[in-house]
Motif scaffolding. Structure first.
Motif, PDB file in Angstrom:
ATOM      1  N   ALA A  57       0.831  -1.206   0.000  1.00 43.82           N
ATOM      2  CA  ALA A  57       0.000   0.000   0.000  1.00 43.82           C
ATOM      3  C   ALA A  57       0.867   1.258   0.000  1.00 43.82           C
ATOM      4  O   ALA A  57       0.553   2.241  -0.675  1.00 43.82           O
ATOM      5  CB  ALA A  57      -0.935  -0.017   1.204  1.00 43.82           C
ATOM      6  N   LYS A  91     -11.562   2.316  -0.752  1.00 46.18           N
ATOM      7  CA  LYS A  91     -10.202   1.934  -1.142  1.00 46.18           C
ATOM      8  C   LYS A  91     -10.205   1.290  -2.519  1.00 46.18           C
ATOM      9  O   LYS A  91      -9.311   1.537  -3.334  1.00 46.18           O
ATOM     10  CB  LYS A  91      -9.601   0.956  -0.116  1.00 46.18           C
ATOM     11  N   ILE A  95      -8.026   2.502  -5.575  1.00 42.56           N
ATOM     12  CA  ILE A  95      -7.110   1.593  -6.275  1.00 42.56           C
ATOM     13  C   ILE A  95      -7.360   1.647  -7.776  1.00 42.56           C
ATOM     14  O   ILE A  95      -6.425   1.747  -8.574  1.00 42.56           O
ATOM     15  CB  ILE A  95      -7.277   0.164  -5.728  1.00 42.56           C
TER      16      ILE A  95
ATOM     17  N   LEU B 102      -1.215  -3.129  -7.087  1.00 39.92           N
ATOM     18  CA  LEU B 102      -2.589  -2.650  -6.926  1.00 39.92           C
ATOM     19  C   LEU B 102      -3.591  -3.770  -7.183  1.00 39.92           C
ATOM     20  O   LEU B 102      -4.622  -3.865  -6.511  1.00 39.92           O
ATOM     21  CB  LEU B 102      -2.841  -1.465  -7.863  1.00 39.92           C
ATOM     22  N   LYS B 106      -6.272  -5.229  -4.587  1.00 43.81           N
ATOM     23  CA  LYS B 106      -7.680  -5.257  -4.975  1.00 43.81           C
ATOM     24  C   LYS B 106      -8.291  -6.614  -4.646  1.00 43.81           C
ATOM     25  O   LYS B 106      -9.372  -6.685  -4.037  1.00 43.81           O
ATOM     26  CB  LYS B 106      -7.750  -4.983  -6.479  1.00 43.81           C
TER      27      LYS B 106
END
Lengths: 122, 122
Positions: A57, A91, A95, B102, B106
DNA sequence: CACAAGTATAAAGTATACTTCATACTTGTT
DNA sequence: AACAAGTATGAAGTATACTTTATACTTGTG
């Protein structure tokens, strides 16, 4: 159950950083109550998962505050199901936005590369 | 050719931040040499492009130092073609790495969501 | 021409994310 | 027992990226 140096080795994160994350509330180990001679902190595999997540992250530009929100939605039972979902959905949107931005950047840089190869100044 | 306040409006970036970027060497405007009464700085559209790029790159976790490298490879003629290509290729790799991270995040978050919906604690 | 608004510059201050330092106690090895 | 290595804690220091403050000059408007 590992002590901090082993955790640091496995997660490949400096001990100081782990302590900082713990102080910041992103992770937490436990002291064994049956040992009274010291207050060494032990960490389980959940902490490694969290550290891996933090690493990813951070690499894509999320702040520790944002990451903490997700971790809390993930692991803390005190939050309502609804508020957890809100955090996670937000989030996911962020993303996707980042993925889109990365794709735009990629195209721009590829364009730039072929300009250079063709001898165009811009 | 715009003054700083107009540039700030168009790029939606605070004036102070723009001045900071200019001091950091990411962008640069020009003073009109035929005007001697002031030293106001004028910015052209290239600067807006750069600011947009800076915004995107920052949003996905690149530092200003990294962004400066790309901008220099992009706009500066002093670098050799080879060194420009090296910088750009490295950035492309880093961008792909970020996209991969990412996508992992996810999936993890989506997994977490369905766990919550199914009432699993984790 | 008064005066608000815009511009420039330097310096100090702030937030985030660590990193280093100092100190002290504990554990493992010889 | 001695001593290196590991652990804990708090405080100070550092790097990055701004943001704010202070000062001073310039420009546009009534």
């Amino acid at each position: 159950m590992k002590l901090i140096s082993q955790l640091a080795r496995e997660a490949n994160i400096p001990i100081g950083t782990i302590r900082f994350y713990e102080k910041s509330g992103l992770i937490s180990g436990k002291t064994k109550k049956d040992i009274t001679s010291n207050n060494y902190v032990y960490y389980d595999d959940e902490v490694i998962e969290k550290l891996r997540f933090i690493k990813m992250a951070k690499a894509v530009g999320f702040t520790l505050a944002e990451i903490k929100q997700v971790i809390d939605a993930w692991y803390q039972k005190e939050l309502t199901q609804t508020s957890k979902m809100e955090v996670l959905d937000l989030k996911l949107e962020q993303i996707d936005a980042k993925i889109r931005e990365l794709k735009v950047m990629k195209k721009q840089i590829e364009q730039c590369k072929s300009n250079i190869q063709n001898g165009l100044s811009r």
